[in-house]
Motif scaffolding. Structure first.
Motif, PDB file in Angstrom:
ATOM      1  N   UNK A  51      89.234  81.630  60.543  1.00 23.27           N
ATOM      2  CA  UNK A  51      89.441  80.382  59.836  1.00 23.27           C
ATOM      3  C   UNK A  51      90.813  79.779  60.115  1.00 23.27           C
ATOM      4  N   UNK A  52      91.768  80.634  60.507  1.00 27.92           N
ATOM      5  CA  UNK A  52      93.113  80.129  60.766  1.00 27.92           C
ATOM      6  C   UNK A  52      93.166  79.278  62.031  1.00 27.92           C
ATOM      7  N   UNK A  53      92.224  79.474  62.944  1.00 24.79           N
ATOM      8  CA  UNK A  53      92.169  78.673  64.173  1.00 24.79           C
ATOM      9  C   UNK A  53      91.175  77.542  63.938  1.00 24.79           C
ATOM     10  N   UNK A  54      91.697  76.420  63.475  1.00 27.32           N
ATOM     11  CA  UNK A  54      90.839  75.289  63.124  1.00 27.32           C
ATOM     12  C   UNK A  54      90.913  74.158  64.139  1.00 27.32           C
ATOM     13  N   UNK A  55      91.899  74.228  65.048  1.00 24.39           N
ATOM     14  CA  UNK A  55      92.076  73.156  66.025  1.00 24.39           C
ATOM     15  C   UNK A  55      92.987  73.666  67.135  1.00 24.39           C
ATOM     16  N   UNK A  56      93.258  72.810  68.105  1.00 26.92           N
ATOM     17  CA  UNK A  56      94.192  73.175  69.168  1.00 26.92           C
ATOM     18  C   UNK A  56      95.588  73.446  68.610  1.00 26.92           C
ATOM     19  N   UNK A  57      95.950  72.781  67.520  1.00 24.49           N
ATOM     20  CA  UNK A  57      97.279  72.945  66.946  1.00 24.49           C
ATOM     21  C   UNK A  57      97.470  74.322  66.311  1.00 24.49           C
ATOM     22  N   UNK A  58      96.379  74.962  65.911  1.00 24.38           N
ATOM     23  CA  UNK A  58      96.483  76.284  65.279  1.00 24.38           C
ATOM     24  C   UNK A  58      95.967  77.402  66.185  1.00 24.38           C
ATOM     25  N   UNK A  59      95.712  77.092  67.440  1.00 30.26           N
ATOM     26  CA  UNK A  59      95.163  78.080  68.371  1.00 30.26           C
ATOM     27  C   UNK A  59      96.288  78.765  69.141  1.00 30.26           C
ATOM     28  N   UNK A 139      85.713  94.625  81.857  1.00 32.28           N
ATOM     29  CA  UNK A 139      85.819  93.170  81.941  1.00 32.28           C
ATOM     30  C   UNK A 139      84.803  92.576  80.985  1.00 32.28           C
ATOM     31  N   UNK A 140      85.172  91.506  80.288  1.00 31.62           N
ATOM     32  CA  UNK A 140      84.172  90.905  79.424  1.00 31.62           C
ATOM     33  C   UNK A 140      84.677  89.742  78.607  1.00 31.62           C
ATOM     34  N   UNK A 141      83.713  88.932  78.149  1.00 36.10           N
ATOM     35  CA  UNK A 141      83.969  87.820  77.245  1.00 36.10           C
ATOM     36  C   UNK A 141      83.083  88.000  76.024  1.00 36.10           C
ATOM     37  N   UNK A 142      83.684  88.059  74.860  1.00 33.09           N
ATOM     38  CA  UNK A 142      82.922  88.090  73.617  1.00 33.09           C
ATOM     39  C   UNK A 142      82.709  86.653  73.164  1.00 33.09           C
ATOM     40  N   UNK A 143      81.455  86.269  73.035  1.00 30.30           N
ATOM     41  CA  UNK A 143      81.128  84.883  72.748  1.00 30.30           C
ATOM     42  C   UNK A 143      80.706  84.719  71.301  1.00 30.30           C
ATOM     43  N   UNK A 144      81.467  83.926  70.569  1.00 33.39           N
ATOM     44  CA  UNK A 144      81.138  83.651  69.182  1.00 33.39           C
ATOM     45  C   UNK A 144      81.604  84.754  68.238  1.00 33.39           C
ATOM     46  N   UNK A 145      81.663  84.422  66.945  1.00 30.11           N
ATOM     47  CA  UNK A 145      82.095  85.385  65.940  1.00 30.11           C
ATOM     48  C   UNK A 145      81.161  86.583  65.907  1.00 30.11           C
ATOM     49  N   UNK A 146      79.862  86.338  65.918  1.00 26.79           N
ATOM     50  CA  UNK A 146      78.907  87.442  65.863  1.00 26.79           C
ATOM     51  C   UNK A 146      78.894  88.254  67.148  1.00 26.79           C
ATOM     52  N   UNK A 147      79.420  87.677  68.243  1.00 32.69           N
ATOM     53  CA  UNK A 147      79.530  88.414  69.493  1.00 32.69           C
ATOM     54  C   UNK A 147      80.789  89.244  69.589  1.00 32.69           C
ATOM     55  N   UNK A 148      81.621  89.175  68.559  1.00 35.37           N
ATOM     56  CA  UNK A 148      82.811  90.017  68.510  1.00 35.37           C
ATOM     57  C   UNK A 148      84.094  89.368  68.959  1.00 35.37           C
TER      58      UNK A 148
END
Length: 205
Positions: A51-59, A139-148
């Motif tokens: 939730x803390x990452x809500x936009x580019x400004x908080x990323x 190597x890997x990309x976790x996609x989405x919250x449910x993807x880790x």
């Protein structure tokens, strides 16, 4: 309040912040053989990390390129993507390859970004081999919250060097990793070994 005693059968250990029992009774609980490592500060990450990452400004991945390389742990800046150390590494040398654009999904990046992320991942593997001689990689990309994904809002590729025996009882049972170098030391080694255009990485002097 004290726990149920040490693993060696020794006396119970009191922890900072435990309530002192002075009126003749103990609080509810069943003593066991486990020691407790209390980390209440982690609750903020568990409950609010996404939730803390809500936009580019908080990323943090958008902020990193705006800082100096040492401060942001960046080891290489490309045209469409950059490489930096993971602030919470599984192993020393755990790198992240990120596009500059604030996009969440692998299908969101264009051909140029895809090609550069792939090329930087290959270079990262070569550099880590020259610096620390790992015997394997994850190597890997976790996609989405449910993807880790720890930060699902900004795509990032993990490059984790592996050595025989690094998956011992500490990370598996105790959920603890022993990291043998500081992030600053690792960043300096990897950045120094990162090749210039047209070069191939060699051992760090």
């Amino acid at each position: 309040m004290a726990d149920g005693g040490g693993l060696d059968g020794g006396p119970a250990t009191a922890y900072p912040g435990d309530a002192e029992v002075t009126d003749g009774f103990e609080l509810a609980g069943v003593p066991d053989a486990f020691q407790r490592l209390w980390t209440p500060h982690r609750l903020a990450y568990i409950k609010g990390g996404q939730e803390q990452v809500t936009s580019e400004q908080t990323c943090p991945f958008c902020r990193a390129p705006q800082l100096g390389d040492e401060e942001s742990l960046i080891v290489h800046r490309g045209t469409h993507a950059f490489v930096l150390l993971n602030l919470f590494p599984y192993n020393a040398g755990h790198l992240l390859v990120c596009p500059y654009r604030h996009v969440p999904d692998y299908t969101d990046i264009d051909e140029a970004e895809t090609a550069e992320i792939a090329a930087l991942t290959q270079t990262a593997m070569r550099v880590l081999r020259s610096v620390s001689n790992p015997s394997g990689f994850n190597l890997g990309m976790n996609q989405g919250v449910t993807g880790g994904a720890g930060i699902a809002a900004h795509l990032h590729q993990h490059v984790v060097p592996r050595w025989g025996g690094d998956g011992n009882f500490l990370p598996i049972i105790a959920q603890t990793k022993a990291i043998t170098q500081t992030l600053g030391e690792v960043r300096e080694q990897v950045a120094h070994a990162w090749p210039s255009a047209g070069d191939t990485p060699g051992p760090v002097a």
